[in-house]
Enzyme design. Structure first.
Site, PDB file in Angstrom:
ATOM      1  CG  ASN A 149      12.707  -4.474   3.001  1.00 11.98           C
ATOM      2  OD1 ASN A 149      12.276  -5.144   2.058  1.00 11.98           O
ATOM      3  ND2 ASN A 149      13.534  -4.969   3.902  1.00 11.98           N
ATOM      4  CG  HIS A 154       3.352  -4.030  -0.237  1.00 11.42           C
ATOM      5  ND1 HIS A 154       2.430  -3.018  -0.074  1.00 11.42           N
ATOM      6  CD2 HIS A 154       3.273  -4.407  -1.536  1.00 11.42           C
ATOM      7  CE1 HIS A 154       1.833  -2.781  -1.238  1.00 11.42           C
ATOM      8  NE2 HIS A 154       2.329  -3.613  -2.139  1.00 11.42           N
ATOM      9  CE  LYS A 160      10.968 -11.105   0.279  1.00  9.85           C
ATOM     10  NZ  LYS A 160      11.360 -12.402   0.831  1.00  9.85           N
ATOM     11  CD  GLU A 161      11.112  -4.816   6.681  1.00  7.79           C
ATOM     12  OE1 GLU A 161      10.841  -4.002   7.576  1.00  7.79           O
ATOM     13  OE2 GLU A 161      12.229  -5.378   6.622  1.00  7.79           O
ATOM     14  CG  MET A 162       6.452  -0.220   6.040  1.00  7.28           C
ATOM     15  SD  MET A 162       7.225   0.958   7.176  1.00  7.28           S
ATOM     16  CE  MET A 162       5.968   2.228   7.262  1.00  7.28           C
TER      17      MET A 162
END
Lengths: 331, 331
Positions: free
Chosen positions: B121, B81, B123-125
């Site tokens: 997360n 993201h 830092k991810e989705m």
């Protein structure tokens, strides 16, 4: 719930009512695709899904024109390289072969010219044509497929965009319920949806949204009767022609599959069909639809969803030690 | 160029050499998937491709575990993201049902537990389980499909991850040339590739890379004989167990489809198979492969590419006016 007629019945219907039922209508059924080069299509399908055509190795054509989601990203404006915010709503790739030109401002004459744009746009895929071609040249399976398809050892951006465009030509969506109705099946749409179509015609929507794609065949000023208020800075056709008269003129978007291609308008500001229909009526036609009229037009618009492209997810040939590596981060 | 035997011949081979040819080998053929709930699989396939499980509406499971590219993103570390740089290389989803645990550090017991991780997360989705479930609940086609599949009006993260995991169980890759050889087809690999397999066995690679997936079934220290130098801060299993002895222990990655899953190691620092094999020999086995040995092992590893998942790109049901909209940008 309406049940789609089987192909056999449809064909029978077509033979019984050849060109009769829609000959007098301002909308034509989408024709299934014919006359494409299937080898180019298969190659183009891989390229369409290949993020190695971007600097980051993360963004492909399908990222913003997602074929699981009506050929769009369903975002107001797209996400580009380094999460840059795009300037305009990504139009659907579905039925885009029917457009008189590509992009909202028509700056590309055809799909082939369009396909080269995002690859080299620093706000989108942020690559260069030369680097994209270098990546493809370094991958033996691509090299041999280009040779087989184009009969030459040369890979260039011309061939790359030709193959992508040929794949995109296959992305038409025939067989919507409305098209079944146009082709003579009286039961394919409800009387409520039919009333919506009548309002759509008699109130003037059809003046711009007509033809096979219900749009895509003219440029029109956004805010014809009432000015459109937007923080989006796009100026439309004027950026291409340099003519002041073309300011805020945008290509009329297709209404095919419109229930899948939200949000609406070049700035993506209308989130729902209800909102889009309401605003279009006011801005372009100077009229206010009643709640009932709006609902009927929206019901009609939902009959325009056709058969979505159906194909096996392509497998991409692996990079080699000679393939330039993606550069997603600046560090 | 080797031609794959047809399924009929393979079956015949299996019957002629039942469990003989590979009974004494430390590697077993990948078994085709059986015993999955096909309704869950179809639902999970949609969810796997649906970027609406992310805050931005742009990132899906398939973004980083791309099924067109060996179930990986082929990047050193992934893009999350807001273009955040991920901390670790995205492992392949292919054959991940065979892993003893999920993630490089094994912090998820199984695929179902794993599937919930990236969604929430930041830092991810960058979404939450509750918001993801809210999105799905607002979409009638999803609501009815969950009801049909799970027999309940309830949609919760448990069902969501159950369906995704069930789909992922189908992502096994049987029928590699090496498996054909294991099953008795002497012609399926070349003598050169066979020599590579012998080196792989006799030099000790197989100590960790064994079983059906040639890996995935143990944790091992990265840099067993020689310390591994990396700027990556991941500490591996120690982060899960809290034991100092588990520092730099990572789940041994599968070598299935390894020619597709570059770059290699938890930090993605090895770009090519040649480099990865060279470094593994030095770090883990304390030996230096000759150019010839390295090339043979690499040739063997390329025989491990199996049949890739083959399915029609799923169509996602459209959002409605009740669906929470994606928030790709902070402004």
């Amino acid at each position: 719930m309406l049940v789609k007629k089987k192909a056999g019945c449809l064909l029978a219907g077509m033979m019984l009512f050849p060109m009769i039922s829609y000959a007098s209508e301002p909308v034509e059924p989408i024709k299934p695709v014919t006359n494409v080069n299937l080898d180019e299509v298969e190659l183009g399908k891989k390229l369409y899904f290949d993020p190695r055509l971007s600097k980051s190795g993360f963004i492909s054509c399908n990222s913003c024109h997602n074929l699981s989601m009506g050929g769009t990203d369903n975002l107001k404006t797209s996400i580009g390289h380094n999460w840059q915010q795009g300037p305009i709503n990504s139009p659907t790739v579905l039925n885009s072969s029917l457009n008189l030109a590509q992009f909202w401002d028509g700056r590309a004459a055809d799909l082939k010219e369009q396909a080269g744009g995002p690859i080299a746009n620093p706000k989108e895929m942020a690559f260069t044509h030369m680097l994209a071609v270098d990546v493809l040249k370094s991958i033996p399976e691509y090299a041999s497929e280009f040779k087989r398809v184009f009969g030459s050892d040369q890979i260039d951006i011309d061939n790359v965009t030709q193959a992508i465009a040929e794949f995109e030509k296959t992305l038409v969506t025939p067989n919507s319920r409305f098209d079944q109705w146009l082709l003579g099946d009286q039961q394919a749409i409800t009387s409520y949806e039919h009333e919506g179509y009548q309002i759509f015609k008699t109130s003037g929507c059809v003046a711009c949204h007509n033809g096979e794609a219900l749009g895509g065949n003219s440029f029109q000023k956004m805010g014809l009767v009432q000015p459109y208020k937007t923080s989006n800075s796009a100026e439309g056709l004027a950026g291409v022609t340099g003519k002041d008269a073309d300011r805020f003129k945008f290509k009329v978007p297709t209404l095919r599959n419109v229930e899948l291609t939200y949000p609406y308008f070049h700035d993506g500001e209308a989130e729902t069909l209800q909102e889009a229909v309401d605003l279009m009526a006011k801005l372009q036609l100077g009229r206010t639809f009643s709640t009932d009229e709006n609902a009927k037009v929206v019901a009609f618009l939902r009959t325009l969803t056709g058969d979505q492209p159906s194909f096996v997810l392509p497998q991409l040939p692996p990079s080699t030690s000679k393939t330039p590596r993606p550069e997603p981060f600046d560090n």
